[in-house]
Design a protein around this motif. Structure first.
Motif, PDB file in Angstrom:
ATOM      1  N   VAL A  66       0.957  -1.093  -0.067  1.00 35.60           N
ATOM      2  CA  VAL A  66      -0.210   0.129  -0.074  1.00 35.60           C
ATOM      3  C   VAL A  66       0.927   1.378   0.022  1.00 35.60           C
ATOM      4  CG1 VAL A  66      -1.570   1.288   1.444  1.00 35.60           C
ATOM      5  CG2 VAL A  66      -2.076  -1.276   1.100  1.00 35.60           C
ATOM      6  N   SER A  67       1.899   1.439   0.909  1.00 41.58           N
ATOM      7  CA  SER A  67       2.746   2.497   0.799  1.00 41.58           C
ATOM      8  C   SER A  67       3.650   2.819  -0.396  1.00 41.58           C
ATOM      9  CB  SER A  67       3.753   2.310   2.269  1.00 41.58           C
ATOM     10  OG  SER A  67       4.540   1.146   2.136  1.00 41.58           O
ATOM     11  N   THR A  68       3.812   1.806  -1.213  1.00 45.45           N
ATOM     12  CA  THR A  68       4.630   1.884  -2.109  1.00 45.45           C
ATOM     13  C   THR A  68       3.819   2.083  -3.722  1.00 45.45           C
ATOM     14  OG1 THR A  68       5.054  -0.614  -2.279  1.00 45.45           O
ATOM     15  CG2 THR A  68       6.615   0.693  -1.453  1.00 45.45           C
ATOM     16  N   HIS A  69       2.354   2.068  -3.288  1.00 44.66           N
ATOM     17  CA  HIS A  69       1.190   2.069  -4.408  1.00 44.66           C
ATOM     18  C   HIS A  69       1.523   0.950  -5.251  1.00 44.66           C
ATOM     19  CE1 HIS A  69       0.447   6.052  -3.117  1.00 44.66           C
ATOM     20  NE2 HIS A  69       1.813   6.374  -2.953  1.00 44.66           N
ATOM     21  N   GLN A  70       1.916  -0.419  -4.954  1.00 43.53           N
ATOM     22  CA  GLN A  70       1.827  -1.381  -5.859  1.00 43.53           C
ATOM     23  C   GLN A  70       0.617  -1.824  -5.843  1.00 43.53           C
ATOM     24  OE1 GLN A  70       4.451  -4.332  -4.121  1.00 43.53           O
ATOM     25  NE2 GLN A  70       6.291  -2.854  -4.295  1.00 43.53           N
ATOM     26  N   ILE A  71      -0.571  -1.616  -5.096  1.00 43.00           N
ATOM     27  CA  ILE A  71      -1.909  -1.956  -5.498  1.00 43.00           C
ATOM     28  C   ILE A  71      -2.866  -0.807  -5.237  1.00 43.00           C
ATOM     29  CG2 ILE A  71      -1.472  -4.542  -4.545  1.00 43.00           C
ATOM     30  CD1 ILE A  71      -2.450  -3.399  -1.732  1.00 43.00           C
ATOM     31  N   THR A  72      -4.056  -0.959  -5.553  1.00 42.68           N
ATOM     32  CA  THR A  72      -5.155   0.181  -5.689  1.00 42.68           C
ATOM     33  C   THR A  72      -5.641   0.327  -4.120  1.00 42.68           C
ATOM     34  OG1 THR A  72      -6.935  -1.200  -6.288  1.00 42.68           O
ATOM     35  CG2 THR A  72      -5.761   0.011  -8.009  1.00 42.68           C
ATOM     36  N   GLN A  73      -6.049   1.278  -3.520  1.00 45.58           N
ATOM     37  CA  GLN A  73      -6.943   1.420  -2.510  1.00 45.58           C
ATOM     38  C   GLN A  73      -7.804   0.253  -2.211  1.00 45.58           C
ATOM     39  OE1 GLN A  73      -5.661   3.395   0.087  1.00 45.58           O
ATOM     40  NE2 GLN A  73      -7.001   2.298   1.213  1.00 45.58           N
ATOM     41  N   LEU A  74      -8.617  -0.010  -3.163  1.00 48.48           N
ATOM     42  CA  LEU A  74      -9.618  -0.997  -3.132  1.00 48.48           C
ATOM     43  C   LEU A  74      -8.999  -2.352  -2.662  1.00 48.48           C
ATOM     44  CD1 LEU A  74     -12.545  -1.862  -3.382  1.00 48.48           C
ATOM     45  CD2 LEU A  74     -12.345  -2.161  -5.727  1.00 48.48           C
ATOM     46  N   GLU A  75      -7.985  -2.683  -3.598  1.00 45.65           N
ATOM     47  CA  GLU A  75      -7.208  -3.869  -3.594  1.00 45.65           C
ATOM     48  C   GLU A  75      -6.928  -3.991  -2.196  1.00 45.65           C
ATOM     49  OE1 GLU A  75      -3.666  -6.651  -5.682  1.00 45.65           O
ATOM     50  OE2 GLU A  75      -4.267  -4.312  -6.407  1.00 45.65           O
ATOM     51  N   GLY A  76      -6.169  -3.057  -1.486  1.00 45.78           N
ATOM     52  CA  GLY A  76      -5.692  -2.970  -0.136  1.00 45.78           C
ATOM     53  C   GLY A  76      -6.632  -3.183   0.865  1.00 45.78           C
ATOM     54  N   ASP A  77      -7.837  -2.423   0.687  1.00 42.63           N
ATOM     55  CA  ASP A  77      -8.940  -2.728   1.569  1.00 42.63           C
ATOM     56  C   ASP A  77      -9.389  -4.152   1.439  1.00 42.63           C
ATOM     57  OD1 ASP A  77      -8.849  -0.227   2.332  1.00 42.63           O
ATOM     58  OD2 ASP A  77     -10.588   0.576   0.847  1.00 42.63           O
TER      59      ASP A  77
END
Length: 238
Positions: A66-77
């Motif tokens: 999440v911190s390195t923007h490897q995934i989207t926010q939705l994916e992180g949730d």
């Protein structure tokens, strides 16, 4: 395409949880028969420790993604929801191991459905949005990077506008300072001019008073009075 390390770890963690549930059930069966199973107890403790470490690793991997923007926010949730579910299952297993909670067969049934056992798609893909449906991890990451680049471009444009406005504000402030200096100079000039006019007015008044005084002295003197009278006589005769 290489598998996502987070989901690889997640799948292995689920398998460990399932194995713990099965072994707790075996231990409880031995205890119902009045038998002891010390080896199973030791194995369960080791598996519980392994489960705890795997969950900690999943938390770390998710935080970095999440911190390195490897995934989207939705994916992180969605990953966070899966992780929260694992944490809850860990607590249930620990309580069952201590004979404080639900039976292991109930826990085991909640750990992994029959579809998951057959290798069905990961539940994280449930309600996949149209923008990312059918895309691989690398493609989703590229899409996310493109979105981030567009956001960065927008922020750069906004920063440029703010910089120009700041520069304009500084220029207006400098111009106001110059105008104030000009106004101060004009005020000083007007004040000096007024002072000079007052001085000249006083000087003229003094000259007028002196001139009037000299005329009175001149015509009041006897000799000058006689001369003036003779001049008036000659003037009237002619």
């Amino acid at each position: 395409m290489a598998p996502d390390p987070w989901f690889s770890t997640y799948d292995s963690t689920c398998q460990i949880a399932q194995e713990i549930a099965e072994k707790i059930q075996q231990r409880n069966q031995y205890e119902r028969k009045g038998e002891k199973a010390p080896k199973l107890t030791v194995t369960i403790r080791a598996l519980l420790q392994n489960l705890k470490e795997k969950i900690a690793l999943l938390k770390d991997l998710l935080l970095r993604a999440v911190s390195t923007h490897q995934i989207t926010q939705l994916e992180g949730d969605r990953r966070q929801n899966l992780l929260d579910d694992l944490v809850t299952r860990e607590r249930l297993l620990l309580a069952s191991f201590k004979n404080e909670g639900a039976e292991p067969d109930l826990i085991r049934s909640s750990l992994m459905s029959e579809e998951a056992k057959r290798g069905a798609p990961n539940p994280w893909l449930f309600e996949e949005p149209e923008e990312t449906r059918g895309l691989g991890f690398d493609e989703i990451r590229q899409q996310q990077q493109k979105i981030i680049q567009e956001q960065d471009a927008g922020l750069d444009a906004l920063s440029s506008i703010i910089s120009r406005q700041k520069q304009m504000g500084q220029e207006i402030g400098n111009e106001l300072d110059e105008q104030n200096e000009i106004i101060d100079d004009l005020a000083n000039l007007v004040e000096n001019t007024d002072e000079k006019l007052r001085n000249e007015t006083r000087r003229v008044n003094m000259v007028d008073r002196k001139s009037a005084s000299c005329d009175w002295v001149l015509f009041s003197h006897p000799s000058w009075s006689a001369v003036a009278q003779s001049w008036l006589t000659v003037t009237s005769t002619s």
